[in-house]
Structure formats: C-alpha cells, structure tokens
Design a protein around this motif. Structure first.
Motif: not given
Length: 360
Positions: A177, A113, A181, A347, A286, A116-118
């Motif tokens: 995650v 996580v 997304v 990732f 990232f 950006y990802v969350t």
C-alpha cells in the motif's frame, strides 16, 4: 469414539449447508445483478445531451436488432454508435477493475489494496500520456494503437517498481500500500508536468484523465473486449489456486504451487487487466477496492463465488456511476470523481477497521 464421530458428522453437515448457502447467495447476486444490468443498460440509452424517451429507446433498440445495426432515425443512430458501445465499455471496465482488485487483495493478503492504491492505474495513465504524446509528434499511427500499448507498459512497469519497493521494505501487506502510494504520487507528478509542457498537443486528454467514457466507439470495444473477457475467464479458472494462496505462501508451496512465481504472474495479469480498462476511459479509482470487499461481506472469501459475484457487482456499480455522470446539471461529470466520492470514505472505514492487522 461414537461421540467424536457424531460431532464430526454434525460439523461436516453444517459445513455443507454453509457452502450451499454461500452458493445460493452468489447465484442470487448474479441473477439480480444481471437483471439490474439489463435495466440500467436500457436506462443509459435514454440519458445524454440528446433526449430520448424510455419508450423510444426500446423501439430503437429493437430496430437496431432487426436491421443489423443500421437504424434510420437519428435517435437510433445515437444509441447504436455512441450509447451502446459506451455502456458495454462501462460494464467491461467495472467487471475488470473489480476482479483486478480481488486478485491483488488475495495475492497481497490485504483488503486495502486495489489497482488505484498500488499505483497501477497511475502507471497506465502515465504510459498512455507518453505514447499518445509521441503519436502526436510523429503523426504516423492512430492513438487507438498507442493507448493500450502505453497503458500496459506503464501499468506493468509501475507495479514492478511497487513490488521492488514493497519487497525491499520486508514484503509485508502494508508495504504494498505504502509503496503504491509513493509510486502513484511520483507518476501523477510526472503526468502533470508532461501535460503542462505539452498542453497544446494533448489538451483533449484532460477530460480522460479524470475518467470518462464519452469518447468510446465501436472500434475501442473491438480492442478491449476480447482481452478483458479472456483474462476474466482465466482468473475464473484460477479460483481454486487463489483460495490456496490465501493460506499463505509457505502452505501453498507445500501443496505444490510455486507461490512466489504464481503470485508475480497473477499480479502482473491484474496489472494488464487494469491497463486495458484504463487505456480508453482514464483513471477510475476505488472500484477494485469497494466491490470485492462488499461481495466478500455477503459470500465470503471463497474465490469460486467471490469472482463471479464481483464481476456482476462491479459492472452494476460502474453503470450506476456512469448514469450519474451523464446526468450532471451542467454537462457530464468525471466518473472517476464519482467513484472516489464513495471510495475514499470506504477506504477510511477499512483503514480504521483493518489497518491494525497490516502493520508495516
């Protein structure tokens, strides 16, 4: 009994040696990273549409110092008014995104996580778009007042939705995650629609959306520097509690921490930190994923050494990315795309290595 005592003493000595070795590695990272930052900062003064040699850049920096920020030459004015604030912003944002990622990984117990990802970065971006669009319609207040407000509201709201989705799905590590997304995809679609319907009013934001420090000025630094530095200091002082949270929420509860409340507070603090970073430079993905993981590979998971290391390495990584961005053959490249070029393969590597441990 004597053998047991001897074994315990030997184990304690090895542990102390291990702690000292980790601290020395952290100190080495901080020292070498600081030297690298000075060199990269000076190099960044020479790169841009207006050519400035390294020697001239050094001379103009000295003139800026002795004149109190009032250089006479054109190169000195460009360095002081454009390149210095840009480089300061790059270092602050790199450190901020790295620490936001480290805190999220500790609270969610998942190295996959980051902001950006969350969905936090997408939420901040959506908030900035909405608020700047509103500012363009009413025309009564500066966009510089709306950007951080919109970013903070958007980031916090996005992460609250992510938390609700993740906790509704069981609250496991991978749920955050997948929830992030989903939220990020929805917000990105909303942002695209808003920009398509109002292209004539917010066309200048298009470059910002892909990540850019090209419009950073001193007034932006005044707004973002103090809160980012303050939050970084707060998180530094929370390093011991972050270590306790790594033991699990039930263990933290036994040790006197209201783990559920503390988790939410720290995650929201990370969301606000991300929002401040995103407000003026757009989405940069990232950094919060790659930097803490790289530092963890060198100094381990103790946040007392991980956080200082991540601050320095985050600043160095984004400075390198910004220099590459400014060195584009046909103009400035989007810095968000540069970090993603490195971040996406990393990732995938983490997913292949760690993914089985974080099942839904």
């Amino acid at each position: 009994m004597e053998e047991v005592a001897s074994a315990n003493t030997s184990g304690a000595k090895k542990e102390r040696k291990g702690v000292k070795a980790v601290r020395w590695r952290m100190l080495l990272i901080v020292i070498l990273g600081s030297i690298a930052l000075v060199l990269l900062f000076t190099l960044s003064m020479t790169i841009g549409p207006y050519d400035i040699s390294f020697t001239e850049a050094m001379e103009q920096i000295w003139q800026i110092i002795i004149t109190g920020g009032k250089p006479e030459d054109m190169s000195g004015k460009i360095i002081y008014n454009l390149r210095i604030p840009r480089s300061i912003a790059v270092m602050l944002v790199g450190a901020g995104l790295a620490i936001a990622g480290a805190v999220m990984q500790a609270m969610i117990h998942n190295p996959l996580v980051d902001p950006y990802v969350t969905g936090v970065s997408s939420g901040a971006s959506f908030g900035v778009i909405l608020f700047t669009l509103g500012a363009s319609y009413i025309g009564s207040m500066s966009v510089y007042m709306f950007a951080p407000i919109g970013a903070i509201i958007g980031a916090v709201a996005a992460f609250m939705i992510t938390m609700l989705v993740a906790e509704g799905a069981g609250g496991k590590a991978m749920s955050y995650v997948l929830g992030g997304v989903i939220v990020a995809a929805g917000l990105s679609s909303g942002t695209t629609l808003i920009m398509s319907l109002n292209a004539e009013k917010i066309h200048s934001i298009t470059a910002w959306m892909f990540g850019s420090f090209s419009n950073i000025e001193w007034q932006d630094i005044y707004v973002i520097a103090i809160p980012i530095i303050l939050i970084l200091i707060i998180i530094l002082f929370e390093a011991r509690k972050l270590n306790v949270m790594l033991l699990g929420e039930s263990q933290a509860q036994y040790l006197g921490i209201n783990s559920r409340q503390y988790k939410r507070i720290m995650l929201m603090l990370s969301a606000v930190l991300t929002a401040l970073c995103v407000a003026y430079c757009g989405i940069i993905g990232f950094v919060g994923l790659v930097v803490p993981h790289l530092c963890r590979m060198v100094v381990g998971g103790d946040h007392r050494v991980l956080i200082p290391s991540s601050i320095v390495v985050g600043a160095v990584v984004l400075m390198v990315a910004d220099i590459i961005s400014k060195s584009g053959p046909i103009g400035e490249l989007p810095i968000g795309a540069i970090t993603s070029v490195v971040g996406v393969p990393f990732f995938i590597y983490l997913m292949l290595k760690e993914g089985k441990r974080y099942a839904m």
